[in-house]
Scaffold this motif. Structure first.
Motif, PDB file in Angstrom:
ATOM      1  N   ALA A 196       0.680  -1.152   0.034  1.00 31.72           N
ATOM      2  CA  ALA A 196       0.182  -0.098  -0.017  1.00 31.72           C
ATOM      3  C   ALA A 196       0.982   1.013   0.001  1.00 31.72           C
ATOM      4  O   ALA A 196       1.907   1.203   0.498  1.00 31.72           O
ATOM      5  CB  ALA A 196      -0.970  -0.179   1.240  1.00 31.72           C
ATOM      6  N   PRO A 197       0.277   2.221  -0.571  1.00 30.53           N
ATOM      7  CA  PRO A 197       0.971   3.665  -0.626  1.00 30.53           C
ATOM      8  C   PRO A 197       1.594   3.909   1.010  1.00 30.53           C
ATOM      9  O   PRO A 197       0.800   3.469   1.951  1.00 30.53           O
ATOM     10  CB  PRO A 197       0.135   4.703  -0.979  1.00 30.53           C
ATOM     11  CG  PRO A 197      -0.663   3.739  -1.824  1.00 30.53           C
ATOM     12  CD  PRO A 197      -1.005   2.514  -1.438  1.00 30.53           C
ATOM     13  N   TYR A 242       9.508   5.605  -0.252  1.00 22.50           N
ATOM     14  CA  TYR A 242       8.843   4.382  -0.276  1.00 22.50           C
ATOM     15  C   TYR A 242       8.501   3.623  -1.444  1.00 22.50           C
ATOM     16  O   TYR A 242       8.470   2.515  -1.793  1.00 22.50           O
ATOM     17  CB  TYR A 242       7.634   4.701   0.790  1.00 22.50           C
ATOM     18  CG  TYR A 242       6.469   3.503   0.940  1.00 22.50           C
ATOM     19  CD1 TYR A 242       6.630   2.857   2.409  1.00 22.50           C
ATOM     20  CD2 TYR A 242       5.653   3.032   0.313  1.00 22.50           C
ATOM     21  CE1 TYR A 242       6.205   1.728   2.660  1.00 22.50           C
ATOM     22  CE2 TYR A 242       4.817   1.932   0.748  1.00 22.50           C
ATOM     23  CZ  TYR A 242       5.042   1.268   1.809  1.00 22.50           C
ATOM     24  OH  TYR A 242       4.407   0.154   2.203  1.00 22.50           O
ATOM     25  N   PHE A 243       7.915   4.486  -2.348  1.00 18.96           N
ATOM     26  CA  PHE A 243       7.758   3.960  -3.677  1.00 18.96           C
ATOM     27  C   PHE A 243       8.966   3.403  -4.194  1.00 18.96           C
ATOM     28  O   PHE A 243       8.759   2.262  -5.062  1.00 18.96           O
ATOM     29  CB  PHE A 243       7.308   5.061  -4.741  1.00 18.96           C
ATOM     30  CG  PHE A 243       7.277   4.957  -6.232  1.00 18.96           C
ATOM     31  CD1 PHE A 243       6.358   3.829  -6.761  1.00 18.96           C
ATOM     32  CD2 PHE A 243       8.260   5.620  -6.907  1.00 18.96           C
ATOM     33  CE1 PHE A 243       6.185   3.614  -8.044  1.00 18.96           C
ATOM     34  CE2 PHE A 243       8.276   5.081  -8.368  1.00 18.96           C
ATOM     35  CZ  PHE A 243       7.408   4.187  -8.865  1.00 18.96           C
ATOM     36  N   LEU A 248       8.220   0.484  -6.990  1.00 23.58           N
ATOM     37  CA  LEU A 248       8.764   0.467  -8.321  1.00 23.58           C
ATOM     38  C   LEU A 248       8.918  -0.782  -9.065  1.00 23.58           C
ATOM     39  O   LEU A 248       8.946  -0.797 -10.147  1.00 23.58           O
ATOM     40  CB  LEU A 248      10.196   1.292  -8.328  1.00 23.58           C
ATOM     41  CG  LEU A 248      11.014   1.729  -9.382  1.00 23.58           C
ATOM     42  CD1 LEU A 248      10.390   2.343 -10.644  1.00 23.58           C
ATOM     43  CD2 LEU A 248      12.195   2.355  -8.987  1.00 23.58           C
ATOM     44  N   ARG A 249       9.480  -1.705  -8.182  1.00 20.59           N
ATOM     45  CA  ARG A 249       9.791  -3.083  -8.918  1.00 20.59           C
ATOM     46  C   ARG A 249       8.658  -3.549 -10.036  1.00 20.59           C
ATOM     47  O   ARG A 249       9.075  -4.267 -11.148  1.00 20.59           O
ATOM     48  CB  ARG A 249      10.160  -4.046  -8.140  1.00 20.59           C
ATOM     49  CG  ARG A 249       8.825  -4.612  -7.026  1.00 20.59           C
ATOM     50  CD  ARG A 249       9.420  -5.493  -6.021  1.00 20.59           C
ATOM     51  NE  ARG A 249       8.393  -5.807  -5.342  1.00 20.59           N
ATOM     52  CZ  ARG A 249       7.904  -5.597  -4.250  1.00 20.59           C
ATOM     53  NH1 ARG A 249       8.316  -4.382  -3.911  1.00 20.59           N
ATOM     54  NH2 ARG A 249       6.976  -5.917  -3.317  1.00 20.59           N
ATOM     55  N   ASN A 250       7.359  -3.145  -9.632  1.00 21.33           N
ATOM     56  CA  ASN A 250       6.259  -3.704 -10.440  1.00 21.33           C
ATOM     57  C   ASN A 250       5.572  -2.575 -11.232  1.00 21.33           C
ATOM     58  O   ASN A 250       4.584  -2.967 -11.879  1.00 21.33           O
ATOM     59  CB  ASN A 250       5.238  -4.488  -9.654  1.00 21.33           C
ATOM     60  CG  ASN A 250       5.859  -5.986  -9.364  1.00 21.33           C
ATOM     61  OD1 ASN A 250       6.755  -6.604 -10.283  1.00 21.33           O
ATOM     62  ND2 ASN A 250       5.446  -6.364  -8.173  1.00 21.33           N
ATOM     63  N   PHE A 251       6.093  -1.281 -10.972  1.00 23.33           N
ATOM     64  CA  PHE A 251       5.354  -0.204 -11.747  1.00 23.33           C
ATOM     65  C   PHE A 251       5.294  -0.222 -13.204  1.00 23.33           C
ATOM     66  O   PHE A 251       4.189  -0.495 -13.620  1.00 23.33           O
ATOM     67  CB  PHE A 251       6.015   0.987 -11.266  1.00 23.33           C
ATOM     68  CG  PHE A 251       5.469   2.192 -12.501  1.00 23.33           C
ATOM     69  CD1 PHE A 251       4.247   2.852 -12.046  1.00 23.33           C
ATOM     70  CD2 PHE A 251       6.165   2.679 -13.132  1.00 23.33           C
ATOM     71  CE1 PHE A 251       3.915   3.930 -12.911  1.00 23.33           C
ATOM     72  CE2 PHE A 251       5.830   3.584 -14.381  1.00 23.33           C
ATOM     73  CZ  PHE A 251       4.692   4.203 -14.142  1.00 23.33           C
ATOM     74  N   SER A 268       2.939   5.546  -8.333  1.00 22.64           N
ATOM     75  CA  SER A 268       3.943   6.173  -7.287  1.00 22.64           C
ATOM     76  C   SER A 268       3.196   6.843  -6.190  1.00 22.64           C
ATOM     77  O   SER A 268       3.596   7.021  -5.195  1.00 22.64           O
ATOM     78  CB  SER A 268       4.932   6.961  -7.970  1.00 22.64           C
ATOM     79  OG  SER A 268       4.242   7.986  -8.495  1.00 22.64           O
ATOM     80  N   ILE A 269       2.154   7.386  -6.685  1.00 19.96           N
ATOM     81  CA  ILE A 269       1.105   8.178  -5.949  1.00 19.96           C
ATOM     82  C   ILE A 269       1.994   9.395  -5.484  1.00 19.96           C
ATOM     83  O   ILE A 269       1.672  10.068  -4.167  1.00 19.96           O
ATOM     84  CB  ILE A 269       0.535   7.642  -4.649  1.00 19.96           C
ATOM     85  CG1 ILE A 269       0.215   6.030  -5.035  1.00 19.96           C
ATOM     86  CG2 ILE A 269      -0.452   8.235  -4.179  1.00 19.96           C
ATOM     87  CD1 ILE A 269      -0.670   5.771  -6.008  1.00 19.96           C
TER      88      ILE A 269
END
Length: 512
Positions: A196-197, A242-243, A248-251, A268-269
């Motif tokens: 979660a963000p 945090y992102f 990031l790995r699955n963005f 990334s939010i």
């Protein structure tokens, strides 16, 4: 009491202590002004979370400035417009010189210029150094190009700023763009566990703002129950880190994927923090590149896909905004005139895709780019909605929406309102695309593979109707010719049935 001659206006989306407006600040003669104006929340019917985000971030920035002993007038909860407050302050304090960073909304820039002319004071509008490319540099790049396309601008930005380039001056990985690798839907069993963000508990300032917004703007759309946006520079940096560390790995792989009750995916939010200037795009890109160098498991396709959003598209649409305003806001290539369906403000529709995308928008003030482009935007184009109404909706409901970024994305890309000024084709799709990229269709009363009739997906019906109606335009371009070629597989009688059913849908949009 000191004599103030120079007033520095800081707008709610310019919350940067490194701002050009603060460079060379003279404490003897200068004063900062920040203005909370009800008009900014009401000229479009703004989402409660958007109002709260701006007010909380502004009040925290006010505290940061005061902590650094800047002389500051902070106008709180004004019923007047920004321009009316400025006029009062300028006359009262006998200001001779107004300074501001270039506003992100054309109407505000024009109003400030008009005010300066009216009051016969010096106006200094400074370049926003937050961006990689200034409007002047973008205009020079466009020059007399017959086609203005992101891809070539993006390559220029990569070269100019030496980002994702190897030592020989070639793009990392041997290609400029890994877009084809970044379009995967989630697995059939679902996205699995997604981090979660980053969460931020509302402090005293934010709690006061939330209470004020709930009371003052109770009739505005959206909810504050899930408010969780970075409102300070420190929080924005935490959200970025945090992102980079967890999401990031699955963005890249899943940036276009959609799933019911999965509002944030691997995104990334941080767009709202970027657009408020709590983050600088340079530090965002640096953080992503550093993570890639440290972690060999991070795919280049994911890194490039994210950087393209920041260094490429974000800079590109800003350039287009300043290049084409005010005409951009008036463009209506297809001459669409229908009213925006009421359920865009409530989420109360039987279409599962729209129910989820609009529902999460009302809950969070957020939807990711594919939900905006290929669900809510796609439907608005196919349903022949008046572009200005659609643009006002996007500007109202998304917390990261400031006109310089919202208008080109909505009018130019989603609605093709400028006739392809910077896009090569209308971005339209049938229900089949939504089915491929999501699980929306499995719970929907409408069927994406049925073109007309009671159980036909409205997106599918309107898609084929749009192709039939604009067949000549689509057949004139190699980018869209294959779409209309598929019409040959549909009998004349079925095409007439599609058009008839489409007309029924278009006449009853509120009932979907």
């Amino acid at each position: 009491m000191k004599a103030v001659t120079r007033l520095i206006l800081i707008l709610g989306d310019q919350l940067d202590l490194q701002s050009a407006a603060l460079k060379g600040f003279r404490r003897e003669t200068d004063e900062i002004i920040m203005i909370e104006s009800a008009n900014e929340a009401q000229y479009v019917w703004s989402h409660k979370a958007k109002i709260a985000l701006f007010l909380s971030a502004m009040r925290h920035f006010d505290k940061s400035l005061k902590d650094q002993k800047y002389p500051l007038t902070y106008i709180q909860e004004s019923s007047l417009s920004i321009i009316e407050v400025l006029r009062e302050q300028i006359l009262q304090k006998k200001i001779s010189h107004l300074v501001c960073i270039e506003p992100g909304e054309w109407r505000l820039k024009q109003s400030i210029e008009d005010l300066a002319t009216e009051l016969k004071i010096k106006l200094e509008i400074l370049e926003d150094e937050h961006f990689y490319c200034s409007p002047q540099e973008f205009k020079k790049w466009v020059a007399d190009k017959k086609e203005i396309r992101l891809e070539y601008f993006y390559r220029l930005m990569r070269k100019t700023h030496n980002i994702l380039m190897d030592k020989d001056g070639n793009p990392e990985g041997g290609q400029w763009n890994f877009d084809q690798d970044n379009r995967k839907p989630y697995p059939k069993k679902g996205p699995g566990l997604i981090d979660a963000p980053k969460r931020f508990e509302p402090d005293e300032i934010t709690q006061a703002v939330l209470g004020f917004v709930e009371k003052t703007y109770k009739n505005h759309p959206g909810s504050l129950e899930s408010f969780n946006w970075a409102v300070t520079r420190e929080q924005a940096l935490e959200a970025l880190q945090y992102f980079v560390e967890y999401r990031l790995r699955n963005f890249g792989m899943y940036q276009d994927a959609m799933w019911i009750d999965t509002p944030f995916g691997w995104h990334s939010i941080i767009s709202s923090a970027l657009n408020l200037k709590l983050l600088n795009p340079r530090e965002v890109i640096s953080a992503v590149l550093l993570a890639w160098k440290k972690d060999a498991s991070l795919e280049l396709s994911s890194i490039e896909g994210f950087i393209r959003q920041i260094l490429g598209w974000r800079e590109f649409v800003r350039g287009m905004y300043y290049l084409d305003m005010p005409q951009m806001a008036l463009d209506n290539f297809y001459e669409h005139q229908r009213a925006l369906p009421k359920w865009y403000w409530t989420g109360q529709t039987q279409m599962a895709c729209m129910q989820d995308a609009v529902g999460q928008t009302l809950k969070y003030g957020y939807a990711h780019h594919i939900q905006r482009l290929m669900v809510t935007g796609n439907f608005a184009l196919l349903a022949e909605i008046l572009p200005s109404q659609v643009c006002d909706w996007y500007l109202a409901v998304y917390v990261d929406a400031i006109e310089w970024v919202e208008l080109p994305n909505t009018a130019g890309m989603a609605l093709f309102a400028n006739g392809g000024r910077f896009t090569s084709k209308p971005y339209i799709a049938s229900g089949a695309y939504i089915k491929r990229m999501s699980n929306y269709c499995g719970t929907c009363k409408y069927k994406p593979d049925i073109r007309f009739g009671e159980s036909a997906c409205p997106v599918t019906t309107l898609y084929w109707n749009f192709l039939i109606k604009h067949r000549t335009q689509f057949e004139s371009s190699p980018r869209t010719r294959l779409m209309t070629a598929n019409l040959k597989r549909i009998s004349d009688s079925d095409q007439l049935a599609i058009q008839a059913h489409a007309q029924t849908i278009l006449n009853n949009l509120d009932a979907l």
